[in-house]
Design an enzyme around this catalytic site. Structure first.
Site, mmCIF file in Angstrom:
data_model
loop_
_atom_site.group_PDB
_atom_site.id
_atom_site.type_symbol
_atom_site.label_atom_id
_atom_site.label_comp_id
_atom_site.label_asym_id
_atom_site.label_seq_id
_atom_site.Cartn_x
_atom_site.Cartn_y
_atom_site.Cartn_z
ATOM 1 N N ARG A 6 0.811 -1.224 0.000
ATOM 2 C CA ARG A 6 0.000 0.000 0.000
ATOM 3 C C ARG A 6 0.844 1.273 0.000
ATOM 4 N NH1 ARG A 6 -5.036 0.731 4.050
ATOM 5 N NH2 ARG A 6 -3.491 0.831 5.730
ATOM 6 N N ARG B 37 -1.286 -5.276 13.915
ATOM 7 C CA ARG B 37 -2.612 -4.708 13.620
ATOM 8 C C ARG B 37 -3.624 -5.817 13.343
ATOM 9 N NH1 ARG B 37 -1.491 -1.137 8.817
ATOM 10 N NH2 ARG B 37 -3.603 -0.373 9.042
HETATM 11 P P1 AMP Z 1 -6.539 2.933 10.586
HETATM 12 O O1 AMP Z 1 -6.100 3.979 9.628
HETATM 13 O O2 AMP Z 1 -8.012 2.905 10.796
HETATM 14 O O3 AMP Z 1 -5.974 1.571 10.262
HETATM 15 O O4 AMP Z 1 -5.921 3.351 12.013
HETATM 16 C C1 AMP Z 1 -4.532 3.484 12.211
HETATM 17 C C2 AMP Z 1 -4.204 3.363 13.692
HETATM 18 O O5 AMP Z 1 -4.882 4.410 14.421
HETATM 19 C C3 AMP Z 1 -4.659 2.078 14.358
HETATM 20 O O6 AMP Z 1 -3.736 1.026 14.188
HETATM 21 C C4 AMP Z 1 -4.779 2.510 15.819
HETATM 22 O O7 AMP Z 1 -3.519 2.634 16.445
HETATM 23 C C5 AMP Z 1 -5.351 3.910 15.668
HETATM 24 N N1 AMP Z 1 -6.837 3.900 15.610
HETATM 25 C C6 AMP Z 1 -7.633 4.299 14.575
HETATM 26 N N2 AMP Z 1 -8.937 4.153 14.878
HETATM 27 C C7 AMP Z 1 -8.974 3.627 16.121
HETATM 28 C C8 AMP Z 1 -10.022 3.238 16.991
HETATM 29 N N3 AMP Z 1 -11.316 3.329 16.627
HETATM 30 N N4 AMP Z 1 -9.677 2.739 18.216
HETATM 31 C C9 AMP Z 1 -8.412 2.658 18.614
HETATM 32 N N5 AMP Z 1 -7.355 2.990 17.845
HETATM 33 C C10 AMP Z 1 -7.634 3.477 16.606
#
Ligand code: AMP
Length: 221
Positions: free
Chosen positions: A129, A173
């Site tokens: 990505r 993740r």
């Molecule tokens: P994402 O872009 O949605 O994959 O989010 C990237 C990172 O942000 C995640 O791996 C978490 O560390 C944090 N994060 C985003 N959304 C959340 C959420 N709803 N709860 C907890 N951590 C979040």
């Protein structure tokens, strides 16, 4: 008509891409907690500093932080007609907090679309990505490369590999997803207004599947 949608799926299933498309199609904003947290980091705010290390380790930021962000954002007038939640809720505590918030603010119950993709394919997608730090578009080195290498088609910014798309973090993740977020499938399935789509096709195919699943909920053109 007010309509809040939640795209549920593992990192890399295409939630962000589909949420952007749906937002344009339905004229309601995308609400991505991951983008909000990355913006906070880019701005160098206190919040950004507080969450940087957690995000880079692939773990989840605390429920309190993301719930507060979502509360603030949902109160904006341009979010009154509905939003597309992308990457939130990610835990049972967040899901319950969102249910309460929607109810207290007189919004409709959430519509939930689960996007299914197997873990091997998810790894392949995340490891290839490229992301635009400015307009948040995602590309894939081989599946959907930008027209000019390393540049965003939409805004011309230099594309980056997100810190958390590095191989060791991708595994963390995926673990966080399986432990904390995957159980929400069951939580929402019991509540109804729940749809499941196969996320392995092309971006267009998956978009059509999502629209088809939601057909009865969407305003007629
Ligand atoms: P994402 O872009 O949605 O994959 O989010 C990237 C990172 O942000 C995640 O791996 C978490 O560390 C944090 N994060 C985003 N959304 C959340 C959420 N709803 N709860 C907890 N951590 C979040």
């Amino acid at each position: 008509m007010q309509l809040d949608l939640y795209l549920l799926g593992a990192p890399g299933v295409g939630k962000g891409t589909q949420a952007q498309r749906l937002a344009a199609h339905l004229h309601i904003p995308q609400l991505s907690t991951g983008d909000m947290l990355r913006d906070a980091r880019q701005e160098g705010s206190e919040l950004g500093k507080q969450v940087a290390a957690i995000m880079d380790s692939g773990k989840l930021v605390s429920d309190d932080i993301v719930i507060a962000l979502v509360k603030q954002r949902l109160a904006r007038p341009d979010h009154a007609a509905g939003v597309i939640f992308d990457g939130f809720p990610r835990t049972r505590v967040q899901a319950e907090a969102l249910d309460r918030l929607l109810q207290e603010t007189g919004r409709q119950p959430l519509r939930v679309v689960v996007v299914d993709v197997g873990t091997d394919e998810i790894r392949r997608r995340l490891l290839g990505r490229l992301t635009c730090p400015r307009c948040k578009r995602s590309y894939h080195q081989t599946d959907s490369p930008p027209q000019h290498p390393g540049r965003c088609d939409a805004c011309g910014s230099e594309l980056v590999v997100r810190n958390d798309d590095r191989p060791e973090v991708v595994e963390k993740r995926l673990q966080a997803y399986l432990a904390e977020t995957a159980p929400l499938v069951d939580y929402y399935q019991r509540k109804g207004r729940f749809y499941r789509v196969d996320g392995t096709g092309s971006i267009d195919q998956v978009f059509q599947l999502i629209l088809g699943a939601l057909a009865a909920s969407l305003p007629t053109p």
